[in-house]
Design an enzyme around this catalytic site. Structure first.
Site, PDB file in Angstrom:
ATOM      1  N   PRO A  18      55.461  46.942  53.406  1.00 53.19           N
ATOM      2  CA  PRO A  18      54.626  46.112  54.273  1.00 53.19           C
ATOM      3  C   PRO A  18      53.864  44.999  53.543  1.00 53.19           C
ATOM      4  O   PRO A  18      53.383  45.197  52.427  1.00 53.19           O
ATOM      5  CB  PRO A  18      53.646  47.113  54.882  1.00 53.19           C
ATOM      6  N   ASN A  19      53.809  43.880  54.220  1.00 51.87           N
ATOM      7  CA  ASN A  19      53.054  42.687  53.795  1.00 51.87           C
ATOM      8  C   ASN A  19      53.726  41.908  52.673  1.00 51.87           C
ATOM      9  O   ASN A  19      53.239  40.827  52.302  1.00 51.87           O
ATOM     10  CB  ASN A  19      51.599  43.048  53.400  1.00 51.87           C
ATOM     11  N   ARG A  26      49.650  35.489  50.384  1.00 50.93           N
ATOM     12  CA  ARG A  26      48.591  36.500  50.388  1.00 50.93           C
ATOM     13  C   ARG A  26      48.047  36.687  48.973  1.00 50.93           C
ATOM     14  O   ARG A  26      48.809  36.960  48.049  1.00 50.93           O
ATOM     15  CB  ARG A  26      49.201  37.803  50.902  1.00 50.93           C
ATOM     16  N   TYR A  31      49.091  38.234  43.358  1.00 57.45           N
ATOM     17  CA  TYR A  31      50.538  38.393  43.540  1.00 57.45           C
ATOM     18  C   TYR A  31      51.347  37.161  43.155  1.00 57.45           C
ATOM     19  O   TYR A  31      52.577  37.201  43.199  1.00 57.45           O
ATOM     20  CB  TYR A  31      50.835  38.748  45.009  1.00 57.45           C
ATOM     21  N   ASN A  82      59.734  48.371  46.103  1.00 51.86           N
ATOM     22  CA  ASN A  82      58.304  48.066  46.084  1.00 51.86           C
ATOM     23  C   ASN A  82      57.787  48.546  47.438  1.00 51.86           C
ATOM     24  O   ASN A  82      57.891  47.834  48.427  1.00 51.86           O
ATOM     25  CB  ASN A  82      58.044  46.573  45.897  1.00 51.86           C
ATOM     26  N   ALA A  85      51.837  49.246  50.136  1.00 50.12           N
ATOM     27  CA  ALA A  85      50.766  50.219  50.408  1.00 50.12           C
ATOM     28  C   ALA A  85      51.308  51.624  50.666  1.00 50.12           C
ATOM     29  O   ALA A  85      50.587  52.610  50.459  1.00 50.12           O
ATOM     30  CB  ALA A  85      49.933  49.741  51.586  1.00 50.12           C
ATOM     31  N   GLU A 106      60.459  51.927  40.741  1.00 45.65           N
ATOM     32  CA  GLU A 106      59.368  51.448  41.595  1.00 45.65           C
ATOM     33  C   GLU A 106      58.779  50.188  40.967  1.00 45.65           C
ATOM     34  O   GLU A 106      58.457  50.187  39.774  1.00 45.65           O
ATOM     35  CB  GLU A 106      58.292  52.531  41.701  1.00 45.65           C
ATOM     36  N   HIS A 108      55.757  47.240  41.232  1.00 43.29           N
ATOM     37  CA  HIS A 108      54.553  46.647  41.820  1.00 43.29           C
ATOM     38  C   HIS A 108      54.309  45.329  41.103  1.00 43.29           C
ATOM     39  O   HIS A 108      54.266  45.292  39.859  1.00 43.29           O
ATOM     40  CB  HIS A 108      53.335  47.562  41.666  1.00 43.29           C
ATOM     41  N   ARG A 115      43.389  48.178  39.649  1.00 41.97           N
ATOM     42  CA  ARG A 115      42.801  47.807  40.937  1.00 41.97           C
ATOM     43  C   ARG A 115      42.044  48.987  41.562  1.00 41.97           C
ATOM     44  O   ARG A 115      41.682  49.919  40.868  1.00 41.97           O
ATOM     45  CB  ARG A 115      43.907  47.263  41.840  1.00 41.97           C
TER      46      ARG A 115
END
Ligand code: DQA
Length: 154
Positions: A18-19, A26, A31, A82, A85, A106, A108, A115
């Site tokens: 998502p996103n 964003r 990012y 990825n 969330a 994975e 990110h 964070r």
């Protein structure tokens, strides 16, 4: 090296949660400015160089991500994901990955360990073969290189 469009080339599912459709718009300070389209182009270039085929997808829905993993389980030789969330919340994504008997990386884009503390829970990391965290979009290309290396091992 096998031609990347050959049906005998290994297929890698590259799944985005998502996103990530908003990549480039964003929080660019976290990012970066590259869009998901540019990530896909980077992955296509890298996969072609490595003799891999890719299926690149994004979804904002947890159930759809699980459905994509069920497809990967049948059709793919490796997964790069990825989960965004859902890494930090989804036991369903964790369980679907657990059912995939293949290399799983994975990615990110940002360094989740630097964070918010809620990002330090990662249900995907514990079923992934490895993690590329905080390397920007290069993490996707590096994950593809690792997939190629691992699949070439006898
Ligand atoms: C992210 C990190 C996640 O914590 C976050 O929810 C995202 C993007 C990354 O690529 O850095 O949406 O997966």
């Amino acid at each position: 090296m096998t031609a990347p469009d050959s049906q005998s080339s290994p297929l890698v599912f590259i799944l985005n949660g998502p996103n990530l459709d908003l990549l480039g718009q964003r929080q660019p300070e976290l990012y970066g400015r590259d869009t998901l389209q540019q990530v896909e182009e980077l992955c296509r270039r890298t996969a072609a160089e490595l003799g891999l085929r890719i299926d690149f997808r994004q979804t904002n829905s947890e159930g759809t991500l699980v459905d994509y993993l069920h497809e990967a389980r049948i059709h793919a030789q490796a997964i790069i994901i990825n989960p965004a969330a859902y890494s930090h919340t989804s036991i369903a994504v964790h369980d679907a990955l657990h059912a995939c008997d293949m290399p799983i990386y994975e990615v990110h884009v940002s360094n989740t360990w630097k964070r918010d503390s809620f990002r330090h829970t990662d249900y995907v990391a514990i079923v992934a073969t490895g993690q590329l965290n905080g390397l920007g979009i290069d993490g996707y290309a590096l994950a593809l290189r690792q997939v190629a290396a691992v699949l070439q091992k006898p």
